[in-house]
Design an enzyme around this catalytic site. Structure first.
Site, PDB file in Angstrom:
ATOM      1  N   SER A 116       0.831  -1.210   0.000  1.00  0.00           N
ATOM      2  CA  SER A 116       0.000   0.000   0.000  1.00  0.00           C
ATOM      3  C   SER A 116       0.861   1.253   0.000  1.00  0.00           C
ATOM      4  O   SER A 116       1.983   1.254   0.538  1.00  0.00           O
ATOM      5  CB  SER A 116      -0.850  -0.025   1.272  1.00  0.00           C
ATOM      6  OG  SER A 116      -1.425   1.231   1.503  1.00  0.00           O
ATOM      7  N   TYR A 140      -1.399  -0.049  10.188  1.00  0.00           N
ATOM      8  CA  TYR A 140      -1.687  -0.694   8.903  1.00  0.00           C
ATOM      9  C   TYR A 140      -0.462  -0.545   7.981  1.00  0.00           C
ATOM     10  O   TYR A 140       0.044  -1.521   7.422  1.00  0.00           O
ATOM     11  CB  TYR A 140      -2.924  -0.061   8.252  1.00  0.00           C
ATOM     12  CG  TYR A 140      -3.143  -0.494   6.832  1.00  0.00           C
ATOM     13  CD1 TYR A 140      -3.486  -1.807   6.535  1.00  0.00           C
ATOM     14  CD2 TYR A 140      -2.966   0.395   5.765  1.00  0.00           C
ATOM     15  CE1 TYR A 140      -3.664  -2.228   5.228  1.00  0.00           C
ATOM     16  CE2 TYR A 140      -3.143  -0.012   4.453  1.00  0.00           C
ATOM     17  CZ  TYR A 140      -3.495  -1.317   4.192  1.00  0.00           C
ATOM     18  OH  TYR A 140      -3.650  -1.733   2.889  1.00  0.00           O
ATOM     19  N   LYS A 144       2.514  -3.431   6.524  1.00  0.00           N
ATOM     20  CA  LYS A 144       2.919  -3.663   5.133  1.00  0.00           C
ATOM     21  C   LYS A 144       4.443  -3.536   4.984  1.00  0.00           C
ATOM     22  O   LYS A 144       5.070  -4.295   4.253  1.00  0.00           O
ATOM     23  CB  LYS A 144       2.207  -2.671   4.200  1.00  0.00           C
ATOM     24  CG  LYS A 144       0.694  -2.852   4.142  1.00  0.00           C
ATOM     25  CD  LYS A 144       0.308  -4.149   3.459  1.00  0.00           C
ATOM     26  CE  LYS A 144      -1.180  -4.391   3.446  1.00  0.00           C
ATOM     27  NZ  LYS A 144      -1.567  -5.701   2.909  1.00  0.00           N
TER      28      LYS A 144
END
Ligand code: UFG
Length: 329
Positions: A116, A140, A144
Site C-alpha cells: 500500500s 496498517y 505492510k
C-alpha cells in the site's frame, strides 16, 4: 498455471481471480470470508479457511501444489489499525510470515504481495517514487512495511522471487457489475459518495478544506481495480520470466481532489446529493500521487481505464446492483 490466491473473495482479490480465470489459469482462493464473499469468486475453487491455520494451509498446498501465490488476505481499515494494532500485526504480519514459510517449503516460484501507499506515510515529494523513504504513520502501514522487509530478506536468503505492489487509491468495479466493493460500512471516498447518490447515506462530508492544495481538499491517485488486476498478472509473468524481486507503485500519476471526485460523482450519477464541509480526518496526507514510471517501463503496463469518469461509472453500475446481490447471497 496453478495460482493460490489468499483473500480472493475480497475486493481487489476477486478482480484478480476473475482475470486469472479469464486467461485460463487454474486458481484456488483461500479466504476466511471475514470480509470477502463467496459470490465474488467467479473462477476456481474456494477454500474457506484462515491463514492462521498453518496445518490447513499446508494441506491445501499439498493437494493444489501452487506454482505461484498472490497474497491479498489482510485487514485494511486504517483507523481500526490504530485502535487494534495487534489485530493488524496478527492478520497482516504473522499470517504473511506463515504463508511465506509454507511457500518456501513447497518451492513456490513467484509471490505477489498486496502492499500500500500507506508505507510512505506523509511523503516529502509528490509524485512518489519507489525509493522514497518508508515512514508509515499507522499500524496498517507498518504491517505492510514489515512484510515487505521479510520478503526482501527471504528473497535474498532463500531465493523466493516476489513483487510487492504498493496500491494507491483503488476504486471502480467489474465493467459487467458482477463484483465490486461490497463493504457494508465503506470508508472510502468514491464508495461513500456513490452511496450518497443512491440515497443510502444522507450526505457526504469533506474531511478538511484547508489543505495546502489548489482547492483546499486532499489529492489522491485513483486507480481502476481492473487496471490494478492487470498489474498482478504482468507481475506474475515478469517473475516467471526470471525477473528479479521488485517493488512497484500502482497508480496513474495523476491526482484528483476530494471536491473534483464529488463533482464527477454528481455528473456521472446525475444526482445532486448533499455535501458538507467538516474538519480534517487525522492521518490524511495532503497529496498522494504515484510516479508510475517504473511499473510502465519494467512491466510494460498500459492502463485502460485511466480517467476518473470510467472508474466512477463502473463503480456506480455496481453500487446499484449491490443490495440485490447481498440480499440474494
Ligand atoms: N474523504 C472525505 N470524505 C469521506 C471519505 C474520504 O473527504 O467520506 C477524503 C479523505 O479524507 C481523503 C480522500 O477523501 O482525503 C480519500 O480517502 P479514502 O478514505 O478514500 O482513501 P485514503 O486515501 O485514506 O486511503 C488510501 C488507501 C489506504 C491507504 C491510504 C494511505 O485506501 O489503503 O490511502 O494513506 F492506507
Amino acid at each position: 498455471m496453478r495460482i493460490l490466491v489468499t483473500g480472493g473473495a475480497g475486493y481487489v482479490g476477486s478482480h484478480v481471480v476473475k482475470l486469472l480465470g479469464e486467461r485460463g489459469h487454474q486458481v484456488l482462493t483461500y479466504d476466511n470470508l471475514s470480509t470477502g464473499h463467496r459470490w465474488a469468486v467467479l473462477y476456481g475453487e474456494l477454500v474457506e479457511a484462515d491463514l492462521g491455520e498453518e496445518g490447513k494451509l499446508e494441506e491445501v498446498f499439498q493437494v493444489f501444489r501452487p506454482e505461484a501465490v498472490m497474497h491479498f488476505a489482510a485487514s485494511v481499515v486504517v483507523p481500526e489499525s490504530v485502535r487494534e494494532p495487534l489485530k493488524y500485526y496478527r492478520n497482516n504480519v504473522e499470517n504473511a510470515f506463515k504463508l511465506i514459510g509454507v511457500c518456501l517449503r513447497f518451492g513456490v516460484k513467484a509471490f505477489v504481495f498486496s502492499s500500500s501507499a500507506a508505507v510512505y506515510g506523509v511523503p516529502e515529494e509528490v509524485p512518489v517514487k519507489e525509493e522514497a523513504p518508508l515512514r508509515p504513520i499507522n499500524p496498517y502501514g507498518s504491517s505492510k512495511v514489515m512484510v515487505e522487509q521479510a520478503l526482501e530478506d527471504c528473497s535474498r536468503a532463500y531465493g523466493l522471487p516476489y513483487v510487492s505492489l504498493r496500491y494507491f487509491n483503488v476504486a471502480g468495479a467489474d465493467p459487467e457489475a458482477r463484483i465490486g466493493q461490497a463493504s457494508r460500512e465503506p470508508t472510502h471516498l468514491i464508495t461513500r459518495a456513490l452511496k450518497a447518490a443512491a440515497g443510502r447515506l444522507p450526505r457526504i462530508e469533506i474531511y478538511g478544506t484547508d489543505y495546502p492544495t489548489p482547492d483546499g481538499t486532499c489529492i489522491r491517485d485513483y486507480i481502476h481495480v481492473e487496471d490494478l488486476a492487470e498489474v498482478h498478472l504482468l507481475s506474475l509473468e515478469y517473475l516467471l520470466d526470471g525477473g528479479r524481486s521488485r517493488v512497484y507503485n500502482c497508480g496513474y500519476g495523476r491526482g484528483h481532489s476530494v471536491r473534483e471526485v464529488i463533482e464527477e460523482v454528481k455528473r456521472v450519477t446525475g444526482v445532486d446529493f448533499s455535501v458538507v464541509e467538516g474538519p480534517r480526518r487525522p492521518g490524511d496526507p495532503p497529496e498522494l500521487v504515484a510516479d508510475p514510471s517504473r511499473i510502465k517501463a519494467e512491466l510494460g503496463w498500459s492502463p485502460r481505464y485511466g480517467d476518473l469518469g470510467s472508474i466512477i461509472e463502473t463503480a456506480w453500475r455496481w453500487e446499484r446492483r449491490l443490495e440485490d446481490v447481498l440480499r440474494e447471497a
